[in-house]
Design a protein around this motif. Structure first.
Motif, PDB file in Angstrom:
ATOM      1  N   VAL A   1       0.767  -1.094   0.024  1.00  0.00           N
ATOM      2  CA  VAL A   1      -0.094  -0.050   0.038  1.00  0.00           C
ATOM      3  C   VAL A   1       0.855   1.097  -0.057  1.00  0.00           C
ATOM      4  O   VAL A   1       0.710   2.338  -0.659  1.00  0.00           O
ATOM      5  CB  VAL A   1      -0.925  -0.155   1.242  1.00  0.00           C
ATOM      6  CG1 VAL A   1      -1.688   1.500   1.486  1.00  0.00           C
ATOM      7  CG2 VAL A   1      -1.921  -1.075   1.171  1.00  0.00           C
ATOM      8  N   ALA A   2       1.835   1.277   0.946  1.00  0.00           N
ATOM      9  CA  ALA A   2       2.963   2.364   0.859  1.00  0.00           C
ATOM     10  C   ALA A   2       3.648   2.647  -0.484  1.00  0.00           C
ATOM     11  O   ALA A   2       4.027   3.814  -0.757  1.00  0.00           O
ATOM     12  CB  ALA A   2       3.874   2.384   2.046  1.00  0.00           C
ATOM     13  N   ALA A   3       3.902   1.559  -1.159  1.00  0.00           N
ATOM     14  CA  ALA A   3       4.406   1.605  -2.469  1.00  0.00           C
ATOM     15  C   ALA A   3       3.659   2.364  -3.609  1.00  0.00           C
ATOM     16  O   ALA A   3       4.155   2.660  -4.622  1.00  0.00           O
ATOM     17  CB  ALA A   3       5.039   0.317  -2.659  1.00  0.00           C
ATOM     18  N   GLU A   4       2.466   2.420  -3.275  1.00  0.00           N
ATOM     19  CA  GLU A   4       1.295   3.026  -4.219  1.00  0.00           C
ATOM     20  C   GLU A   4       0.725   4.409  -3.513  1.00  0.00           C
ATOM     21  O   GLU A   4      -0.227   4.428  -3.208  1.00  0.00           O
ATOM     22  CB  GLU A   4       0.123   2.267  -4.381  1.00  0.00           C
ATOM     23  CG  GLU A   4       0.478   0.951  -5.092  1.00  0.00           C
ATOM     24  CD  GLU A   4      -0.645   0.011  -5.506  1.00  0.00           C
ATOM     25  OE1 GLU A   4      -1.555   0.546  -5.909  1.00  0.00           O
ATOM     26  OE2 GLU A   4      -0.779  -0.951  -4.483  1.00  0.00           O
ATOM     27  N   PRO A   5       1.692   5.198  -3.819  1.00  0.00           N
ATOM     28  CA  PRO A   5       1.275   6.742  -2.938  1.00  0.00           C
ATOM     29  C   PRO A   5      -0.027   7.469  -3.683  1.00  0.00           C
ATOM     30  O   PRO A   5      -0.663   7.848  -2.665  1.00  0.00           O
ATOM     31  CB  PRO A   5       2.528   7.567  -2.976  1.00  0.00           C
ATOM     32  CG  PRO A   5       3.445   7.063  -3.884  1.00  0.00           C
ATOM     33  CD  PRO A   5       3.145   5.466  -4.284  1.00  0.00           C
ATOM     34  N   GLY A   6       0.038   7.366  -4.791  1.00  0.00           N
ATOM     35  CA  GLY A   6      -1.232   7.854  -5.478  1.00  0.00           C
ATOM     36  C   GLY A   6      -2.480   7.306  -4.847  1.00  0.00           C
ATOM     37  O   GLY A   6      -3.359   7.834  -4.697  1.00  0.00           O
ATOM     38  N   ARG A   7      -2.577   6.086  -4.685  1.00  0.00           N
ATOM     39  CA  ARG A   7      -3.808   5.500  -4.317  1.00  0.00           C
ATOM     40  C   ARG A   7      -3.903   5.734  -2.598  1.00  0.00           C
ATOM     41  O   ARG A   7      -5.053   6.026  -2.446  1.00  0.00           O
ATOM     42  CB  ARG A   7      -3.608   3.845  -4.525  1.00  0.00           C
ATOM     43  CG  ARG A   7      -4.452   3.099  -4.054  1.00  0.00           C
ATOM     44  CD  ARG A   7      -4.385   1.561  -4.267  1.00  0.00           C
ATOM     45  NE  ARG A   7      -5.255   0.886  -3.716  1.00  0.00           N
ATOM     46  CZ  ARG A   7      -6.219   0.001  -4.283  1.00  0.00           C
ATOM     47  NH1 ARG A   7      -6.116   0.231  -5.642  1.00  0.00           N
ATOM     48  NH2 ARG A   7      -7.359  -0.427  -3.725  1.00  0.00           N
TER      49      ARG A   7
ATOM     50  N   THR B   1       3.848   7.783   5.508  1.00  0.00           N
ATOM     51  CA  THR B   1       4.808   7.273   4.370  1.00  0.00           C
ATOM     52  C   THR B   1       4.632   7.986   3.297  1.00  0.00           C
ATOM     53  O   THR B   1       5.296   8.274   2.212  1.00  0.00           O
ATOM     54  CB  THR B   1       4.265   5.672   3.894  1.00  0.00           C
ATOM     55  OG1 THR B   1       2.895   5.888   3.545  1.00  0.00           O
ATOM     56  CG2 THR B   1       4.581   4.758   5.046  1.00  0.00           C
ATOM     57  N   LEU B   2       3.465   8.821   3.109  1.00  0.00           N
ATOM     58  CA  LEU B   2       3.089  10.063   2.223  1.00  0.00           C
ATOM     59  C   LEU B   2       4.148  10.858   2.066  1.00  0.00           C
ATOM     60  O   LEU B   2       4.401  11.700   1.368  1.00  0.00           O
ATOM     61  CB  LEU B   2       1.715  10.327   2.261  1.00  0.00           C
ATOM     62  CG  LEU B   2       0.562   9.345   1.796  1.00  0.00           C
ATOM     63  CD1 LEU B   2      -0.505   9.875   2.227  1.00  0.00           C
ATOM     64  CD2 LEU B   2       0.840   8.937   0.553  1.00  0.00           C
ATOM     65  N   LEU B   3       4.799  11.120   3.291  1.00  0.00           N
ATOM     66  CA  LEU B   3       5.675  12.066   3.565  1.00  0.00           C
ATOM     67  C   LEU B   3       7.095  11.968   3.643  1.00  0.00           C
ATOM     68  O   LEU B   3       8.114  12.593   3.484  1.00  0.00           O
ATOM     69  CB  LEU B   3       5.376  13.078   4.778  1.00  0.00           C
ATOM     70  CG  LEU B   3       3.948  13.555   5.252  1.00  0.00           C
ATOM     71  CD1 LEU B   3       3.870  13.635   6.578  1.00  0.00           C
ATOM     72  CD2 LEU B   3       3.748  14.397   4.369  1.00  0.00           C
ATOM     73  N   GLN B   4       7.461  10.560   3.162  1.00  0.00           N
ATOM     74  CA  GLN B   4       8.834   9.993   3.223  1.00  0.00           C
ATOM     75  C   GLN B   4       9.067   9.570   1.824  1.00  0.00           C
ATOM     76  O   GLN B   4       8.259   8.828   1.299  1.00  0.00           O
ATOM     77  CB  GLN B   4       8.733   8.877   4.147  1.00  0.00           C
ATOM     78  CG  GLN B   4       8.627   9.369   5.551  1.00  0.00           C
ATOM     79  CD  GLN B   4       8.343   7.825   6.252  1.00  0.00           C
ATOM     80  OE1 GLN B   4       7.940   7.093   6.000  1.00  0.00           O
ATOM     81  NE2 GLN B   4       8.560   8.239   7.616  1.00  0.00           N
ATOM     82  N   GLU B   5      10.282   9.917   1.249  1.00  0.00           N
ATOM     83  CA  GLU B   5      10.871   9.425   0.224  1.00  0.00           C
ATOM     84  C   GLU B   5      10.951   7.914  -0.053  1.00  0.00           C
ATOM     85  O   GLU B   5      10.459   6.990  -0.672  1.00  0.00           O
ATOM     86  CB  GLU B   5      12.251   9.998  -0.400  1.00  0.00           C
ATOM     87  CG  GLU B   5      11.843  11.446  -0.829  1.00  0.00           C
ATOM     88  CD  GLU B   5      11.116  11.470  -1.860  1.00  0.00           C
ATOM     89  OE1 GLU B   5      11.200  10.524  -3.031  1.00  0.00           O
ATOM     90  OE2 GLU B   5      10.259  12.347  -2.123  1.00  0.00           O
ATOM     91  N   ALA B   6      11.633   7.307   1.174  1.00  0.00           N
ATOM     92  CA  ALA B   6      12.043   6.043   1.591  1.00  0.00           C
ATOM     93  C   ALA B   6      10.908   5.446   2.112  1.00  0.00           C
ATOM     94  O   ALA B   6      10.547   5.756   3.232  1.00  0.00           O
ATOM     95  CB  ALA B   6      13.331   5.879   2.341  1.00  0.00           C
ATOM     96  N   LYS B   7      10.174   4.226   1.334  1.00  0.00           N
ATOM     97  CA  LYS B   7       9.032   3.667   2.351  1.00  0.00           C
ATOM     98  C   LYS B   7       9.538   2.445   3.113  1.00  0.00           C
ATOM     99  O   LYS B   7      10.384   2.045   3.058  1.00  0.00           O
ATOM    100  CB  LYS B   7       8.245   3.078   1.104  1.00  0.00           C
ATOM    101  CG  LYS B   7       7.693   4.108   0.003  1.00  0.00           C
ATOM    102  CD  LYS B   7       6.912   5.130   0.638  1.00  0.00           C
ATOM    103  CE  LYS B   7       6.609   6.385  -0.571  1.00  0.00           C
ATOM    104  NZ  LYS B   7       6.130   7.599  -0.089  1.00  0.00           N
TER     105      LYS B   7
END
Length: 153
Positions: free
Chosen positions: A66-72, A128-134
């Motif tokens: 889920v975190a890997a899909e930030p748009g979703r 996670t939406l605020l972090q580059e590294a998930k």
């Protein structure tokens, strides 16, 4: 959401613009339907993890995906914000919270702990939406191991 229009949605779906304007009278209706669909799908994925056994690792892997899909994920939190302003939209957000709560209740019957787990899961996903590294699945699992007791056999 700023770039969303009937035209962009139609193009993405491979449909004529008339199709989206026929089914959705306004852009707000279209956005609500899209956001609700995303949240309902994720609540379903969460509910599938409420079966027997220790499923914390599987949840950690799901959270990692889920975190890997930030748009979703961003779309889901957009729905949370819309639902905060428009209570009639809360069915999907309530369903998500109930699914997370059901997962937590497999590990504890303490209602405070269930609320903490729900808040932690939403909080770490929001972060996670605020972090580059998930976070990795291992990092999510460490958090879940900390907030959820090990189930008894």
């Amino acid at each position: 959401m700023a770039g969303v229009s009937h035209r962009t949605v139609s193009k993405e779906a491979g449909l004529p613009t008339s199709a989206t304007t026929y089914y959705f009278t306004g852009l707000g209706d279209l956005l609500t339907a899209a956001l609700t669909s995303v949240m309902d799908e994720d609540a379903g994925r969460m509910r599938r993890l409420t079966t027997e056994g220790d499923r914390r690792r599987e949840l950690a892997e799901l959270l990692c995906r889920v975190a890997a899909e930030p748009g979703r994920l961003l779309a889901e939190y957009e729905l949370f914000l819309l639902a905060a302003r428009r209570p009639h939209l809360r069915r999907s957000t309530d369903d998500w919270l109930a699914a997370v709560g059901a997962f937590a209740r497999r590990y504890t019957d303490d209602p405070v702990r269930v609320r903490v787990v729900t808040a932690v899961i939403d909080g770490i996903l929001l972060h996670t939406l605020l972090q580059e590294a998930k976070p990795t699945a291992d990092e999510f699992e460490e958090i879940l191991d900390d907030v959820l007791p090990t189930p008894e056999p």
